[in-house]
Design a protein around this motif. Structure first.
Motif, PDB file in Angstrom:
ATOM      1  N   GLU A  21       0.842  -1.205   0.000  1.00 62.05           N
ATOM      2  CA  GLU A  21       0.000   0.000   0.000  1.00 62.05           C
ATOM      3  C   GLU A  21       0.880   1.259   0.000  1.00 62.05           C
ATOM      4  O   GLU A  21       0.592   2.230  -0.699  1.00 62.05           O
ATOM      5  CB  GLU A  21      -0.942   0.010   1.211  1.00 62.05           C
ATOM      6  CG  GLU A  21      -1.877  -1.189   1.311  1.00 62.05           C
ATOM      7  CD  GLU A  21      -2.957  -1.221   0.242  1.00 62.05           C
ATOM      8  OE1 GLU A  21      -3.214  -0.193  -0.398  1.00 62.05           O
ATOM      9  OE2 GLU A  21      -3.534  -2.311   0.042  1.00 62.05           O
ATOM     10  N   GLU A  54      -3.925   5.730  -0.535  1.00 66.23           N
ATOM     11  CA  GLU A  54      -3.089   4.523  -0.382  1.00 66.23           C
ATOM     12  C   GLU A  54      -2.329   4.549   0.943  1.00 66.23           C
ATOM     13  O   GLU A  54      -2.136   3.526   1.581  1.00 66.23           O
ATOM     14  CB  GLU A  54      -2.112   4.390  -1.555  1.00 66.23           C
ATOM     15  CG  GLU A  54      -2.773   4.216  -2.916  1.00 66.23           C
ATOM     16  CD  GLU A  54      -3.595   2.936  -3.046  1.00 66.23           C
ATOM     17  OE1 GLU A  54      -3.488   2.052  -2.184  1.00 66.23           O
ATOM     18  OE2 GLU A  54      -4.360   2.840  -4.015  1.00 66.23           O
ATOM     19  N   HIS A  57      -4.560   3.377   3.497  1.00 68.47           N
ATOM     20  CA  HIS A  57      -4.679   1.910   3.463  1.00 68.47           C
ATOM     21  C   HIS A  57      -3.505   1.270   4.211  1.00 68.47           C
ATOM     22  O   HIS A  57      -3.668   0.296   4.941  1.00 68.47           O
ATOM     23  CB  HIS A  57      -4.709   1.401   2.017  1.00 68.47           C
ATOM     24  CG  HIS A  57      -5.884   1.905   1.243  1.00 68.47           C
ATOM     25  ND1 HIS A  57      -5.998   1.782  -0.121  1.00 68.47           N
ATOM     26  CD2 HIS A  57      -7.009   2.561   1.655  1.00 68.47           C
ATOM     27  CE1 HIS A  57      -7.139   2.336  -0.512  1.00 68.47           C
ATOM     28  NE2 HIS A  57      -7.756   2.809   0.543  1.00 68.47           N
ATOM     29  N   GLU A  98      -3.371  -1.236  -9.835  1.00 70.83           N
ATOM     30  CA  GLU A  98      -4.556  -1.535  -9.023  1.00 70.83           C
ATOM     31  C   GLU A  98      -4.926  -3.021  -9.141  1.00 70.83           C
ATOM     32  O   GLU A  98      -5.282  -3.649  -8.152  1.00 70.83           O
ATOM     33  CB  GLU A  98      -5.738  -0.637  -9.423  1.00 70.83           C
ATOM     34  CG  GLU A  98      -5.620   0.800  -8.957  1.00 70.83           C
ATOM     35  CD  GLU A  98      -5.466   0.950  -7.439  1.00 70.83           C
ATOM     36  OE1 GLU A  98      -5.801   0.026  -6.679  1.00 70.83           O
ATOM     37  OE2 GLU A  98      -4.964   1.998  -7.017  1.00 70.83           O
ATOM     38  N   ASN A 101      -2.627  -5.049  -7.100  1.00 75.14           N
ATOM     39  CA  ASN A 101      -2.930  -4.947  -5.670  1.00 75.14           C
ATOM     40  C   ASN A 101      -4.154  -5.787  -5.310  1.00 75.14           C
ATOM     41  O   ASN A 101      -4.200  -6.402  -4.250  1.00 75.14           O
ATOM     42  CB  ASN A 101      -3.131  -3.488  -5.265  1.00 75.14           C
ATOM     43  CG  ASN A 101      -2.810  -3.275  -3.797  1.00 75.14           C
ATOM     44  OD1 ASN A 101      -1.912  -3.912  -3.263  1.00 75.14           O
ATOM     45  ND2 ASN A 101      -3.557  -2.421  -3.139  1.00 75.14           N
ATOM     46  N   GLN A 131     -10.906  -2.221  -3.493  1.00 74.31           N
ATOM     47  CA  GLN A 131     -10.215  -2.512  -4.759  1.00 74.31           C
ATOM     48  C   GLN A 131     -11.195  -2.515  -5.932  1.00 74.31           C
ATOM     49  O   GLN A 131     -10.835  -2.099  -7.033  1.00 74.31           O
ATOM     50  CB  GLN A 131      -9.456  -3.844  -4.671  1.00 74.31           C
ATOM     51  CG  GLN A 131      -8.143  -3.765  -3.920  1.00 74.31           C
ATOM     52  CD  GLN A 131      -7.229  -2.648  -4.408  1.00 74.31           C
ATOM     53  OE1 GLN A 131      -6.844  -1.782  -3.619  1.00 74.31           O
ATOM     54  NE2 GLN A 131      -6.868  -2.623  -5.676  1.00 74.31           N
ATOM     55  N   GLU A 134     -11.503   1.008  -6.759  1.00 73.01           N
ATOM     56  CA  GLU A 134     -10.310   1.592  -7.371  1.00 73.01           C
ATOM     57  C   GLU A 134     -10.097   1.068  -8.789  1.00 73.01           C
ATOM     58  O   GLU A 134      -9.621   1.804  -9.655  1.00 73.01           O
ATOM     59  CB  GLU A 134      -9.099   1.323  -6.501  1.00 73.01           C
ATOM     60  CG  GLU A 134      -9.330   1.898  -5.116  1.00 73.01           C
ATOM     61  CD  GLU A 134      -8.125   2.562  -4.516  1.00 73.01           C
ATOM     62  OE1 GLU A 134      -7.049   1.969  -4.592  1.00 73.01           O
ATOM     63  OE2 GLU A 134      -8.279   3.666  -3.981  1.00 73.01           O
TER      64      GLU A 134
HETATM   65 FE1  OFO Z   1      -4.902   0.484  -1.596  1.00 77.09          FE
HETATM   66  O1  OFO Z   1      -6.167   0.713  -2.833  1.00 77.09           O
HETATM   67 FE2  OFO Z   1      -5.497   0.854  -4.518  1.00 77.09          FE
HETATM   68  O2  OFO Z   1      -4.140  -0.104  -4.539  1.00 77.09           O
END
Ligand code: OFO
Length: 183
Positions: A21, A54, A57, A98, A101, A131, A134
């Protein structure tokens, strides 16, 4: 008395995700600085705001590890890599990071399920939703640049996009929030 409620496997995975993050925050920060240097103040503003998200997060993972009685391990944060070559490239990279992640979060969800660690599973559901949001945000960015001409977007289209992104809300609308009245 032992009060640690996290397995060593999940402790390692959650610590690694905390760093992921932070890494994503660095990437947004670098791309925001790049956009600003190129004169795209609105795009930079949008990316700076996401760098903060982020970072938030990262803090959530840190706090969760602490609250479960396990050890937080702060390590080096990897660099942001090479600068984007264009606005189109910037948005494609944002989408790619993204998705990466999301994959990483899903892996920890799988691990928590395998261990029947429902507290961690429950904690991670917030990130599963985040997520989705995002990825939607990144797809919206790609749609916008596509309409502006994609890799061949002209200056006037980029100018309009830049102005629009300065005002774009941080949170994308999810499918589960849609109604007939508000499609
Ligand atoms: Fe932490 O939300 Fe995007 O990567």
């Amino acid at each position: 008395m032992e009060t640690n409620r996290l397995s060593s496997t999940l402790t390692a995975a959650l610590n690694a995700q905390m760093t992921n993050e932070a890494h994503n925050s660095q990437i947004y920060l670098a791309y925001a600085a790049w956009a600003s240097e190129k004169g795209y103040g609105g795009i930079a503003n949008f990316l700076f705001r996401h760098a903060n998200e982020e970072r938030n997060h990262m803090m959530k993972f840190l706090e969760y590890i602490l609250k479960r009685g396990a050890k937080v391990i702060i390590t080096e944060i990897p660099g942001s890599g090479v600068d984007p070559t264009s606005v189109n490239d910037c948005f494609e990279k944002v989408f790619k990071y993204e998705v990466q992640n999301t994959t990483s979060i899903y892996n920890i969800v799988n691990m928590s399920m395998a261990e029947k660690d429902w507290a961690t599973w429950n904690f991670l559901q917030w990130f599963v939703k985040e997520q989705t949001e995002e990825e939607t945000m990144a797809m919206d960015l790609l749609d916008k640049i596509k309409v502006a001409g994609g890799p061949d977007a002209k200056d006037d289209a980029l100018f309009a996009l830049n102005n629009e992104l300065a005002k774009t809300p941080d949170d994308a609308i999810l499918a589960q929030d849609v109604t007939v009245e508000k499609p």
